[in-house]
Motif scaffolding. Structure first.
Motif, PDB file in Angstrom:
ATOM      1  N   ARG A 143     -26.907  -8.586  10.014  1.00 29.87           N
ATOM      2  CA  ARG A 143     -26.981  -9.143   8.567  1.00 29.87           C
ATOM      3  C   ARG A 143     -28.292  -9.316   7.931  1.00 29.87           C
ATOM      4  O   ARG A 143     -28.445  -9.124   6.709  1.00 29.87           O
ATOM      5  CB  ARG A 143     -26.360 -10.377   8.917  1.00 29.87           C
ATOM      6  CG  ARG A 143     -24.852 -10.180   8.976  1.00 29.87           C
ATOM      7  CD  ARG A 143     -23.982 -11.743   9.224  1.00 29.87           C
ATOM      8  NE  ARG A 143     -22.571 -11.359   9.295  1.00 29.87           N
ATOM      9  CZ  ARG A 143     -21.574 -12.217   9.391  1.00 29.87           C
ATOM     10  NH1 ARG A 143     -21.996 -13.545   9.959  1.00 29.87           N
ATOM     11  NH2 ARG A 143     -20.470 -12.008   9.557  1.00 29.87           N
ATOM     12  N   GLY A 182     -19.000  -6.558  10.632  1.00 36.67           N
ATOM     13  CA  GLY A 182     -19.518  -8.069  10.183  1.00 36.67           C
ATOM     14  C   GLY A 182     -20.748  -7.897   9.441  1.00 36.67           C
ATOM     15  O   GLY A 182     -21.140  -8.961   8.748  1.00 36.67           O
ATOM     16  N   PRO A 188     -21.002  -7.145   3.508  1.00 29.33           N
ATOM     17  CA  PRO A 188     -20.693  -8.432   2.722  1.00 29.33           C
ATOM     18  C   PRO A 188     -19.091  -8.491   2.681  1.00 29.33           C
ATOM     19  O   PRO A 188     -18.374  -7.781   2.326  1.00 29.33           O
ATOM     20  CB  PRO A 188     -21.420  -8.220   1.535  1.00 29.33           C
ATOM     21  CG  PRO A 188     -21.628  -6.862   1.256  1.00 29.33           C
ATOM     22  CD  PRO A 188     -21.898  -6.241   2.923  1.00 29.33           C
ATOM     23  N   ALA A 189     -18.630  -9.712   2.832  1.00 29.28           N
ATOM     24  CA  ALA A 189     -17.357 -10.280   2.427  1.00 29.28           C
ATOM     25  C   ALA A 189     -17.208 -10.232   0.991  1.00 29.28           C
ATOM     26  O   ALA A 189     -18.058 -11.027   0.423  1.00 29.28           O
ATOM     27  CB  ALA A 189     -16.895 -11.144   3.367  1.00 29.28           C
ATOM     28  N   GLY A 198     -13.569 -10.679   0.101  1.00 26.05           N
ATOM     29  CA  GLY A 198     -12.162 -11.197  -0.124  1.00 26.05           C
ATOM     30  C   GLY A 198     -12.207 -12.539   0.681  1.00 26.05           C
ATOM     31  O   GLY A 198     -12.966 -12.872   1.361  1.00 26.05           O
ATOM     32  N   GLY A 205     -10.620 -15.514   3.489  1.00 26.54           N
ATOM     33  CA  GLY A 205     -10.430 -15.036   4.728  1.00 26.54           C
ATOM     34  C   GLY A 205     -11.438 -16.314   5.679  1.00 26.54           C
ATOM     35  O   GLY A 205     -12.525 -16.593   4.890  1.00 26.54           O
ATOM     36  N   ASP A 252     -14.650 -14.202  11.412  1.00 21.79           N
ATOM     37  CA  ASP A 252     -14.592 -12.806  11.932  1.00 21.79           C
ATOM     38  C   ASP A 252     -13.945 -12.657  13.367  1.00 21.79           C
ATOM     39  O   ASP A 252     -14.497 -12.161  14.398  1.00 21.79           O
ATOM     40  CB  ASP A 252     -16.000 -12.231  11.955  1.00 21.79           C
ATOM     41  CG  ASP A 252     -16.215 -11.990  10.442  1.00 21.79           C
ATOM     42  OD1 ASP A 252     -15.600 -11.731   9.592  1.00 21.79           O
ATOM     43  OD2 ASP A 252     -17.595 -12.075  10.306  1.00 21.79           O
ATOM     44  N   ARG A 258      -8.386  -6.457   9.994  1.00 19.17           N
ATOM     45  CA  ARG A 258      -8.290  -7.882   9.184  1.00 19.17           C
ATOM     46  C   ARG A 258      -9.800  -8.036   8.869  1.00 19.17           C
ATOM     47  O   ARG A 258     -10.071  -8.586   7.641  1.00 19.17           O
ATOM     48  CB  ARG A 258      -7.602  -9.170   9.764  1.00 19.17           C
ATOM     49  CG  ARG A 258      -7.371 -10.298   8.914  1.00 19.17           C
ATOM     50  CD  ARG A 258      -6.563 -11.340   9.551  1.00 19.17           C
ATOM     51  NE  ARG A 258      -5.120 -11.039   9.773  1.00 19.17           N
ATOM     52  CZ  ARG A 258      -4.397 -11.131   8.804  1.00 19.17           C
ATOM     53  NH1 ARG A 258      -4.558 -11.475   7.565  1.00 19.17           N
ATOM     54  NH2 ARG A 258      -2.874 -10.599   9.033  1.00 19.17           N
ATOM     55  N   GLN A 259     -10.711  -7.965   9.775  1.00 16.38           N
ATOM     56  CA  GLN A 259     -12.050  -8.442   9.439  1.00 16.38           C
ATOM     57  C   GLN A 259     -12.550  -7.433   8.246  1.00 16.38           C
ATOM     58  O   GLN A 259     -13.433  -7.707   7.214  1.00 16.38           O
ATOM     59  CB  GLN A 259     -12.821  -8.136  10.557  1.00 16.38           C
ATOM     60  CG  GLN A 259     -12.469  -9.300  11.697  1.00 16.38           C
ATOM     61  CD  GLN A 259     -13.296  -8.801  12.953  1.00 16.38           C
ATOM     62  OE1 GLN A 259     -14.606  -8.473  13.069  1.00 16.38           O
ATOM     63  NE2 GLN A 259     -12.455  -9.161  14.201  1.00 16.38           N
ATOM     64  N   TRP A 310     -10.762  -5.622   6.255  1.00 17.14           N
ATOM     65  CA  TRP A 310     -10.240  -5.848   4.901  1.00 17.14           C
ATOM     66  C   TRP A 310     -10.865  -6.782   3.964  1.00 17.14           C
ATOM     67  O   TRP A 310     -11.063  -6.443   2.774  1.00 17.14           O
ATOM     68  CB  TRP A 310      -8.731  -6.479   5.182  1.00 17.14           C
ATOM     69  CG  TRP A 310      -8.059  -6.495   3.873  1.00 17.14           C
ATOM     70  CD1 TRP A 310      -7.936  -7.494   3.007  1.00 17.14           C
ATOM     71  CD2 TRP A 310      -6.945  -5.433   3.352  1.00 17.14           C
ATOM     72  NE1 TRP A 310      -6.978  -7.309   1.973  1.00 17.14           N
ATOM     73  CE2 TRP A 310      -6.511  -5.928   2.049  1.00 17.14           C
ATOM     74  CE3 TRP A 310      -6.463  -4.085   3.641  1.00 17.14           C
ATOM     75  CZ2 TRP A 310      -5.649  -5.327   1.294  1.00 17.14           C
ATOM     76  CZ3 TRP A 310      -5.675  -3.589   2.970  1.00 17.14           C
ATOM     77  CH2 TRP A 310      -5.431  -4.115   1.560  1.00 17.14           C
ATOM     78  N   ARG A 311     -11.672  -7.910   4.560  1.00 18.79           N
ATOM     79  CA  ARG A 311     -12.217  -8.751   3.743  1.00 18.79           C
ATOM     80  C   ARG A 311     -13.568  -8.254   3.011  1.00 18.79           C
ATOM     81  O   ARG A 311     -14.193  -8.635   2.144  1.00 18.79           O
ATOM     82  CB  ARG A 311     -12.622  -9.892   4.434  1.00 18.79           C
ATOM     83  CG  ARG A 311     -11.496 -10.753   4.997  1.00 18.79           C
ATOM     84  CD  ARG A 311     -12.034 -11.839   5.887  1.00 18.79           C
ATOM     85  NE  ARG A 311     -12.939 -12.993   5.229  1.00 18.79           N
ATOM     86  CZ  ARG A 311     -14.267 -13.062   5.781  1.00 18.79           C
ATOM     87  NH1 ARG A 311     -14.585 -12.558   6.783  1.00 18.79           N
ATOM     88  NH2 ARG A 311     -15.037 -13.932   4.882  1.00 18.79           N
ATOM     89  N   ARG A 312     -13.947  -6.944   3.670  1.00 20.26           N
ATOM     90  CA  ARG A 312     -15.078  -6.413   3.277  1.00 20.26           C
ATOM     91  C   ARG A 312     -14.687  -5.128   2.152  1.00 20.26           C
ATOM     92  O   ARG A 312     -15.770  -4.635   1.778  1.00 20.26           O
ATOM     93  CB  ARG A 312     -15.898  -5.741   4.424  1.00 20.26           C
ATOM     94  CG  ARG A 312     -16.815  -6.528   5.226  1.00 20.26           C
ATOM     95  CD  ARG A 312     -16.327  -7.509   5.803  1.00 20.26           C
ATOM     96  NE  ARG A 312     -17.239  -8.622   6.582  1.00 20.26           N
ATOM     97  CZ  ARG A 312     -17.047  -9.453   7.269  1.00 20.26           C
ATOM     98  NH1 ARG A 312     -15.820  -9.731   7.826  1.00 20.26           N
ATOM     99  NH2 ARG A 312     -17.836 -10.384   7.852  1.00 20.26           N
TER     100      ARG A 312
END
Length: 410
Positions: A130, A181, A184-185, A187, A189, A192, A198-199, A201-203
């Motif tokens: 990150r 991870g 960057p998110a 969405g 939720g 992680d 599912r992890q 999808w948020r990205r």
């Protein structure tokens, strides 16, 4: 007859069931070693080495000698046969619709199915990735971030040069969620944890996910794990042949994937569908492509005479999602309109484009899904290549420049 420990070229060819020139092809690719015969006439070969090669199934042309000049490798991972493809002998579509991405990845890696398998990103690796990704310019895309994250995690792992299969598998189970991870998110939720789909999808989209949308993404990831020797996978095999560590192997795959003729295809299909929806039909959009001499994105696949089975599986899931109805109708309009000119079936890039358009994802979302999924397949190919003779892929260049000697340039 030579000493029983050494064979002539003719004797080696007979044991292998190939032509004498093929024996020399094995030598040039590092699969056999040779020595000059006494007196310098011809070559001799170790009988035990020849027999071992024969037991490994060498009664075929070696890598690089396939018909049509295409590269060919022995692999136990993926078989593409007519309009189906198989992971270790099991129908890949059936696997992907019955199990999650992590479970299918485990099957491809080991040939064993572990129910409920989950991947976890170690906190130090995730923080390193990150930090590196956050240092990129704001306009950087997802592929930029994935490539940088892979390098950052590599630098954070002092054990990266351990190529023991157990260590490589451990690397794979931590690298894939770390790559996700590091994005960057955008969405809603929580943390992680849980399924990788599912992890991810948020990205990809700010829209809330329900069970049907997560299942769609999870299936897409599983379907895309491997597809024989695509360009990025070949790059991975070359890197692994040189005994590059798994992070470097994945970096090689990501570099090849970013080419416009490989991973970016789904982004072109996304833009085409968006234009079809904006203009109210496929006819003017397809006409523009044909007029400019461009292929219509998302159609046709050189390995399938019929429809891409990956596309069929995803379209079946998309049909059950009301939100995807407009994008799905646009995709079918593209297929039907193009069929008036040439009969081409939908491929997986068009199915990914339907998903990305329907859920408000960016155009590069399909490429991101492709890269995350294919990382698992690249690791599987690296494991196979680590078990082969190192540096076996050493083709000879055919020099076409001016003949030496030439005068020193002024």
């Amino acid at each position: 007859m030579t000493d029983q420990a050494r064979l002539t070229t003719r004797e080696a060819a007979e044991r292998l069931g190939v032509k004498p020139e093929t024996v020399y092809a094995y030598v040039s690719r590092g699969q056999l070693s040779s020595e000059r015969a006494p007196g310098g006439r011809g070559s001799t070969f170790d009988a035990r080495e020849v027999d071992a090669l024969a037991r490994r199934g060498a009664r075929r042309e070696p890598a690089g000698a396939a018909p049509g000049g295409e590269l060919s490798f022995r692999t136990a991972l993926t078989l593409i046969d007519k309009d189906h493809y198989y992971f270790r002998g099991v129908d890949a579509v059936q696997l992907a619709t019955a199990y999650g991405f992590e479970e299918v990845a485990g099957w491809v890696w080991t040939g064993e199915l572990t129910h409920g398998l989950r991947f976890t990103a170690p906190r130090p690796f995730l923080e390193a990735a990150r930090r590196a990704v956050d240092a990129l310019p704001a306009h950087s895309g997802a592929m930029d971030r994935l490539r940088v994250a892979a390098v950052a995690v590599s630098a954070a792992d002092p054990l990266r040069f351990d190529l023991d299969p157990a260590a490589v598998l451990g690397c794979a189970r931590t690298l894939i969620p770390t790559l996700v991870g590091a994005l960057p998110a955008v969405g809603p939720g929580g943390g992680d944890e849980g399924r990788l789909a599912r992890q991810l999808w948020r990205r990809l989209t700010p829209q809330e996910a329900d069970e049907s949308s997560i299942r769609l993404l999870d299936t897409a990831l599983a379907l895309l794990i491997d597809h024989d020797l695509a360009a990025s996978t070949l790059a991975v095999r070359v890197a692994a042949s040189a005994r590059a560590h798994p992070y470097a192997v994945v970096s090689a795959g990501l570099g090849a994937l970013e080419g416009p003729l490989h991973g970016a295809a789904s982004g072109l299909a996304h833009r085409t569908l968006a234009e079809v929806l904006e203009r109210g039909g496929a006819a003017p959009v397809v006409a523009d492509h044909l007029r400019s001499g461009r292929r219509v994105p998302g159609l046709g696949h050189r390995l399938y005479p019929g429809e891409d089975p990956r596309a069929q599986a995803l379209f079946a899931l998309l049909e059950a999602i009301p939100q995807a109805a407009d994008a799905l109708a646009a995709a079918r309009d593209v297929v039907e309109t193009t069929a008036r000119h040439t009969a081409l079936h939908a491929n997986v890039d068009l199915a990914l484009a339907v998903m990305s358009v329907a859920f408000g994802m960016p155009a590069e979302a399909g490429e991101t899904v492709f890269a995350v999924a294919r990382t698992a397949g690249w690791i599987a190919h690296a494991l196979e290549e680590y078990a082969e003779r190192p540096l076996r892929m050493r083709p000879s260049g055919h020099y076409t420049g001016p003949r030496p000697p030439r005068a020193l340039p002024a």
